[in-house]
Design a protein around this motif. Structure first.
Motif, short mmCIF file in Angstrom:
data_model
loop_
_atom_site.label_atom_id
_atom_site.label_comp_id
_atom_site.label_asym_id
_atom_site.label_seq_id
_atom_site.Cartn_x
_atom_site.Cartn_y
_atom_site.Cartn_z
N THR A 67 52.83 44.63 -73.02
CA THR A 67 51.83 45.68 -72.78
C THR A 67 50.56 45.40 -73.58
OG1 THR A 67 53.57 47.28 -72.32
CG2 THR A 67 51.42 48.17 -72.92
N ALA A 68 50.72 44.94 -74.82
CA ALA A 68 49.55 44.62 -75.65
C ALA A 68 48.75 43.46 -75.06
CB ALA A 68 50.00 44.28 -77.07
N LEU A 69 49.44 42.47 -74.49
CA LEU A 69 48.72 41.37 -73.82
C LEU A 69 47.92 41.90 -72.64
CD1 LEU A 69 51.58 38.70 -73.86
CD2 LEU A 69 49.39 38.51 -75.07
N ASN A 70 48.55 42.76 -71.86
CA ASN A 70 47.88 43.36 -70.70
C ASN A 70 46.66 44.17 -71.16
OD1 ASN A 70 47.66 44.03 -67.89
ND2 ASN A 70 48.45 46.05 -68.39
N HIS A 71 46.84 44.96 -72.19
CA HIS A 71 45.74 45.77 -72.71
C HIS A 71 44.59 44.88 -73.19
CE1 HIS A 71 43.62 49.03 -74.69
NE2 HIS A 71 43.57 48.27 -75.78
N HIS A 72 44.95 43.80 -73.87
CA HIS A 72 43.93 42.89 -74.39
C HIS A 72 43.13 42.26 -73.24
CE1 HIS A 72 42.55 41.12 -78.17
NE2 HIS A 72 42.30 40.00 -77.48
N LEU A 73 43.80 41.90 -72.16
CA LEU A 73 43.10 41.38 -70.99
C LEU A 73 42.12 42.41 -70.43
CD1 LEU A 73 45.94 39.48 -69.10
CD2 LEU A 73 43.80 38.48 -69.94
N HIS A 74 42.55 43.66 -70.37
CA HIS A 74 41.67 44.72 -69.87
C HIS A 74 40.46 44.88 -70.78
CE1 HIS A 74 43.87 46.16 -66.44
NE2 HIS A 74 44.99 46.21 -67.14
N SER A 116 64.91 33.57 -75.07
CA SER A 116 64.05 32.42 -75.32
C SER A 116 62.99 32.28 -74.22
CB SER A 116 64.89 31.15 -75.41
OG SER A 116 64.07 30.02 -75.58
N ALA A 117 63.40 32.49 -72.98
CA ALA A 117 62.44 32.41 -71.87
C ALA A 117 61.34 33.46 -72.02
CB ALA A 117 63.16 32.58 -70.53
N VAL A 118 61.73 34.67 -72.42
CA VAL A 118 60.75 35.73 -72.65
C VAL A 118 59.83 35.35 -73.81
CG1 VAL A 118 60.46 38.12 -73.45
CG2 VAL A 118 62.13 37.59 -71.66
N ASN A 119 60.41 34.88 -74.89
CA ASN A 119 59.63 34.50 -76.06
C ASN A 119 58.61 33.40 -75.72
OD1 ASN A 119 59.16 34.58 -79.01
ND2 ASN A 119 59.96 32.50 -78.93
N GLN A 120 59.06 32.39 -75.00
CA GLN A 120 58.15 31.30 -74.63
C GLN A 120 57.03 31.79 -73.72
OE1 GLN A 120 60.51 28.11 -73.01
NE2 GLN A 120 61.72 27.92 -74.88
N ALA A 121 57.37 32.62 -72.75
CA ALA A 121 56.35 33.15 -71.84
C ALA A 121 55.34 34.01 -72.58
CB ALA A 121 57.01 33.95 -70.71
N LEU A 122 55.82 34.84 -73.51
CA LEU A 122 54.91 35.68 -74.28
C LEU A 122 53.96 34.84 -75.14
CD1 LEU A 122 57.37 38.52 -75.35
CD2 LEU A 122 55.31 38.79 -73.95
N ASN A 123 54.51 33.82 -75.78
CA ASN A 123 53.67 32.98 -76.63
C ASN A 123 52.67 32.16 -75.82
OD1 ASN A 123 54.53 33.72 -79.25
ND2 ASN A 123 56.41 32.60 -78.92
N LYS A 124 53.07 31.69 -74.64
CA LYS A 124 52.12 30.98 -73.77
C LYS A 124 51.01 31.92 -73.31
CE LYS A 124 55.20 27.41 -72.01
NZ LYS A 124 55.95 26.91 -70.84
N ALA A 125 51.38 33.12 -72.91
CA ALA A 125 50.38 34.10 -72.47
C ALA A 125 49.43 34.44 -73.61
CB ALA A 125 51.06 35.36 -71.94
N TYR A 126 49.98 34.61 -74.79
CA TYR A 126 49.15 34.90 -75.97
C TYR A 126 48.15 33.76 -76.20
CZ TYR A 126 47.92 35.69 -80.88
OH TYR A 126 47.25 35.89 -82.06
#
Length: 174
Positions: A67-74, A116-126
């Motif tokens: 959610t924080a990533l989404n908010h930051h994009l907005h 791990s898949a979630v963690n990797q995806a979050l870090n890539k998105a970040y």
């Protein structure tokens, strides 16, 4: 009293004492087994409670990071990013990192694959979002691709949650 009577009397007393001694030992062994069994059940309950707490917190923190990533994009689309925006995103990232580290020590492999898949995806998105924020996007990185990658994390979160629920014995309704 003759010798035969004494032997019989001694044998009777010895048999009585020996029988009660054997009975006492058997009772002690049974008690020890019962205590070990109870300890085993308690350890299983404690492990389940620990995993349940850890999974609940990991699910929450991963969702909050998403959610924080989404908010930051907005924010990046609507105005310039302020320090409070960066801090909010980094706080969510740190909370997730800490919870993921804890999960690595507690969860079985079936759950860790998804976490791990979630963690990797979050870090890539970040990373994508931070490069875009600095004006230094990588090849093919745009606001649109960053938003798409961030949106795809929700599917990974659902798969992780399903694996955690399965590990806890919470079966989906049929």
């Amino acid at each position: 009293m003759d010798l035969g009577s004494v032997v019989i009397a001694v044998a009777g007393v010895a048999g009585t004492l020996g029988g009660s001694l054997l009975s006492q030992r058997a009772s002690e062994r049974a008690k020890r087994r019962e205590i070990e069994l109870l300890r085993g059940h308690e350890e299983v309950r404690e492990s389940l409670a620990l995993r349940r707490t850890c999974y609940t917190e990991l699910n929450r923190d991963a969702r909050q990071f998403t959610t924080a990533l989404n908010h930051h994009l907005h924010v990046m689309r609507e105005r310039s990013v302020e320090e409070t925006d960066r801090e909010a995103l980094d706080d969510a990232k740190r909370a997730h990192r800490d919870r993921y580290s804890e999960t690595q020590m507690i969860a079985p492999d079936e759950v860790l694959v998804h976490a791990s898949a979630v963690n990797q995806a979050l870090n890539k998105a970040y990373g994508r979002i931070k490069r875009l924020e600095r004006g230094e996007p990588g090849p093919g990185e745009t606001m649109s691709t960053a938003a798409q990658a961030q949106a795809e994390i929700w599917d990974l979160l659902r798969a992780m949650r399903t694996a955690m629920r399965h590990d806890l014995g919470v079966m989906p309704a049929e």
